[in-house]
Design a protein around this motif. Structure first.
Motif: not given
Length: 862
Positions: A400-405, A362-365, A412-415, A433-435
């Motif tokens: 396994g990560l999508s990220e916007m920064n 869902a966060l990747s959406l 982010y979709t995972t740590s 997860g964590s960041s």
């Protein structure tokens, strides 16, 4: 521990009330009508800015979703309120659905004022309140049964898709229905559908099916479009072109404003989760007639897209980027799962998307929506893998990560270890997860939104734990994801909050108040206002409005009504003389409980080993090397709660070493010597976990037995019918795709010793060409071709014989005009440690008569 298991959402409220405090925001999109300019660009009438809208399909008012809510005793209206709130949280601003006309019409095309239509009206009203724009497709052309029996009684129950554009009665029924549907007045908004400002366009019909002559197709499209415009509707009318690309000229000749496409890049309904790197499948969306002037003068819409059977949260951002490169201005995923039924994933089992149940996806959406709005129409970033970092985004299959920064947003979709671009200026954070700015012990999604200097809104969803493959055969009696309400540790490292911030609950039924120590608190699911020490938050109440939501709004499912669960797949093989690491997902354990691994070398020695928790719901133990001598390792996981013990698999009371424990279920894995072959595919074991498909239109697959009684996968290419034209050669006839990355894990210390790939099989004709392909984690392919004949045989292929090759994209992308091969810019030397996917291709031309087949029993490393 006590949990406040309240699912709460405020009722109807007026989004246009004066907004309080610093939370007041302008609408995300302009209000008013849209139009298509002479260059085929969809623009807002006010300001002439380009339209860019991204969202979902969602079907609670109709068909299976409607019936499932009834069976579950869930109010449809309340479900819509909750789900639309979640869509707003995910930042979507577009909604599309093909209306099940069969449920709201009679056979003559008269609109029926019934519960389905009322719920659609209610849904439209709720979407409007969240600032979400709408495109409706009034005609679906099919009945309402899937996956059950049909019950619809409208005109689509008696006219098929192919009759719809040729049968005079069907055409008249559709014209009548379109007229009445657009003139229908929504009782909630008081607007006629044709005048509704937030329904910005209509798509005439969903996935029509045509045969030549093309003049009939053009005439039908024009007639349906005219029926819409005759109501006085002046907004754009779209028409599907991708479902029938062989007659695309008929649609390009139609008097429509826009064209609609879909994208299912690796097919549909595999029956299991697809594994491996599918990013090359979504790296571009080239349209074959993209330079035709009849095409370039029309707007472009993706009415449906999905990375079907894939749970990895990396596909949507790539798809959004490819859509923008291809010039699309609207894209809506199919389909967002209603929260009330997402526990079972029965809303089309090949799709699975819900904020509560698939938080990372869902966060990747959410990130994909940001991609769609930030990336310019027609902008390109090169080809994969060079484009895995683009604009403010990063996509990593390996992580396994999508990220916007950006300086203002960090998602982010995972740590992730990525440092935010500018932590001091962040306005929004969301993740699982964590960041570096959030450390969280749970598995649910969380959102942080800045309300004012030193004051943030925090929303935390319950823990979601997968307990089986969500893409297997679905049933409302089988949960695929378990929801747990747990208190979890949370640490925030946002500069303006400091280490002694306070938090106060906002959602109804939640009375939590806490002060952080060294930036850390323990928190339960809910909504909170978080403030730096000394900051007043009295002006922020549950009724305060922020970005189309009230601060106290919250929607989450209750805990899944089941006990502890274990998700574990045993290793295919493990190396003799090496310690064996066993990892599993276990729910239902508390800090006071004990977890043990009971390991037994079949008739030999048994050991009971404590399992440690490595992260929430993940436990592991290591079987010592002394127990890993060649043979069969059997094992169980035991959860001990005071005097009670539960043993898995099965969740049975008691323990395997009890004299009266009689359950036969157990896990097992072979312990093998270094010279033992490692199977990459075995027809007798892997049928449910591989993709075996026909690639050519005349090909299909089956499983057969050999003369020795073993099972073999049969790849078949059929003969062409008499006088049928020879289709263009687009690739192999049929293919096996088998993910084997997990099989290497238990033999990793011996991989350097493997020198050959052995294929055991036979073909119906002598000297039949068969291509064997090994593919890396980066989707780089290496192939070797062998010849098989009618006798079952073992053919050995040295690894040194494999050469760089293009990757065949199977399961085949849909629509069929999309690329079937991926060729990376560079291909390093083959390394077995990097390999994870096997393909076996029936690489032969179509026979003139009869059929040709390949029987594949196994492929292994030696």
């Amino acid at each position: 521990m006590p949990h406040r298991l309240l699912v709460f959402l405020f009722g109807v409220w007026n989004i246009f009330l004066a907004l309080p405090l610093a939370a007041q925001k302008a609408p995300r999109q302009p209000e008013g009508d849209v139009f298509v300019d002479k260059q085929g660009v969809l623009r807002w009438q006010k300001g002439k800015k380009e339209v860019a809208l991204f969202g979902v399909n969602y079907t609670t008012p109709f068909a299976h979703a409607y019936r499932a809510h009834q069976k579950l005793g869930v109010s449809h209206e309340q479900a819509i309120i909750q789900d639309v709130y979640h869509l707003s949280r995910l930042g979507v601003d577009a909604f599309r659905v093909h209306v099940w006309d069969v449920e709201i019409t009679d056979t003559l095309g008269n609109l029926q004022e019934n519960e389905h239509l009322k719920l659609l009206d209610f849904l439209v009203a709720k979407l409007k309140q969240r600032g979400i724009k709408i495109i409706l497709t009034p005609i679906a052309y099919w009945n309402n049964g899937y996956p059950e029996r049909d019950t619809g009684t409208g005109f689509s129950s008696i006219f098929s898709k192919t009759q719809a554009y040729t049968n005079p009665r069907a055409i008249l029924a559709q014209e009548k229905y379109l007229t009445q549907f657009l003139n229908h007045r929504n009782p909630y908004t008081k607007q006629l559908n044709r005048d509704e400002p937030d329904i910005i366009a209509y798509e005439v019909c969903n996935e029509p099916r045509y045969r030549k002559p093309e003049a009939e197709i053009t005439a039908f499209a024009n007639r349906m479009t005219q029926a819409i415009r005759a109501t006085g509707r002046r907004k754009p009318v779209f028409y599907n072109v991708s479902e029938n690309p062989d007659v695309y000229e008929a649609i390009l000749n139609a008097k429509v404003d826009g064209l609609t496409f879909q994208w299912y890049p690796q097919g549909l309904v595999s029956g299991h989760a697809l594994r491996g790197n599918f990013l090359p499948y979504v790296d571009q969306y080239p349209i074959p007639f993209r330079t035709d002037k009849r095409f370039t003068s029309k707007a472009r819409m993706i009415y449906e897209f999905e990375s079907a059977d894939i749970i990895q949260p990396v596909m949507y951002p790539f798809m959004a980027r490819s859509f923008r490169e291809a010039g699309f201005q609207w894209a809506t995923q199919f389909a967002y799962d209603p929260m009330a039924m997402a526990f079972a994933n029965t809303e089309y089992q090949t799709h699975y998307l819900n904020l509560a149940y698939t938080p990372a996806k869902a966060l990747s959406l959410l990130i994909a929506s940001k991609v769609f709005h930030r990336v310019g129409r027609g902008q390109t970033f090169g080809r994969y893998p060079q484009d895995s970092v683009f604009d403010a985004f990063r996509v990593s299959y390996r992580q396994g990560l999508s990220e916007m920064n950006t300086p203002e947003e960090f998602y982010y979709t995972t740590s992730t270890a990525t440092q935010p671009k500018r932590a001091a200026s962040l306005q929004h954070v969301a993740g699982t997860g964590s960041s570096p700015v959030v450390r969280y012990g749970g598995t649910g999604a969380y959102f942080l939104d800045r309300l004012a200097a030193g004051v943030w809104r925090l929303e935390v969803m319950p823990d979601a734990v997968p307990i089986c493959d969500p893409f297997e055969k679905a049933s409302l009696s089988k949960a695929v994801t378990q929801i747990l309400w747990n208190e979890q540790p949370l640490q925030l490292t946002l500069p303006e909050l400091g280490n002694n911030f306070r938090l106060r609950s906002l959602n109804e039924g939640n009375t939590t108040q806490a002060q952080a120590t060294n930036g850390s608190v323990t928190i339960q699911p809910g909504v909170y206002v978080v403030a730096a020490a000394g900051k007043s938050t009295t002006q922020f109440t549950s009724q305060s409005i922020f970005n189309y939501i009230k601060l106290g709004e919250y929607a989450a499912p209750a805990p899944t009504k089941m006990g502890p669960q274990v998700l574990h797949t045993p290793p295919t093989q493990v190396s003799a003389g090496q310690p064996v690491r066993i990892t599993a997902r276990l729910t239902g354990a508390t800090p006071q409980d004990s977890v043990f691994l009971v390991a037994q070398h079949y008739y030999g020695r048994t050991q009971t080993l404590p399992m440690t928790t490595t992260s929430y719901a993940t436990v592991e133990a290591t079987v010592p090397a002394e127990l890993a001598y060649p043979g069969l390792l059997r094992y169980w996981i035991v959860l001990r709660k005071k005097e009670q013990a539960l043993t898995f698999p099965g969740g049975f009371e008691g323990q395997p070493r009890d004299w009266d424990y009689y359950h036969s279920e157990h896990w097992e894995t072979p312990i093998v010597a270094a010279t033992t072959p490692l199977p990459l595919f075995q027809a007798s074991h892997d049928q449910e976990q591989v993709e075996a498909r026909g690639v050519a239109s005349t090909a299909w697959t089956d499983y057969v037995t050999t003369p020795t009684g073993t099972l073999a996968l049969r790849l078949i290419q059929g003969a062409l019918r008499p006088n049928q034209p020879q289709p263009a050669t687009t690739g192999p006839a049929a293919a096996l795709r088998a993910y084997f990355g997990h099989k290497l894990a238990g033999r990793v210390t011996e991989l350097a010793n493997f020198k050959e790939v052995t294929i055991r099989g036979r073909a119906s004709e002598a000297a039949t060409s068969v291509k064997v392909v090994l593919t890396t984690k980066d989707a780089t392919a290496y192939s070797a071709t062998v010849q098989l004949g009618p006798e079952m045989q073992d053919l050995r292929i040295p690894l040194s014989a494999f050469r760089p090759d293009a990757l065949l994209l199977v399961p085949r992308p849909y629509p069929g005009f999309l690329p079937l091969n991926y060729q990376p810019a560079r291909q390093p030397a083959l390394q077995l440690t990097e390999m994870e996917v096997l393909q076996v291709l029936l690489d032969a031309p179509a026979p003139a008569t009869g059929s040709r087949h390949l029987d594949l029993e196994s492929v292994s490393l030696q």
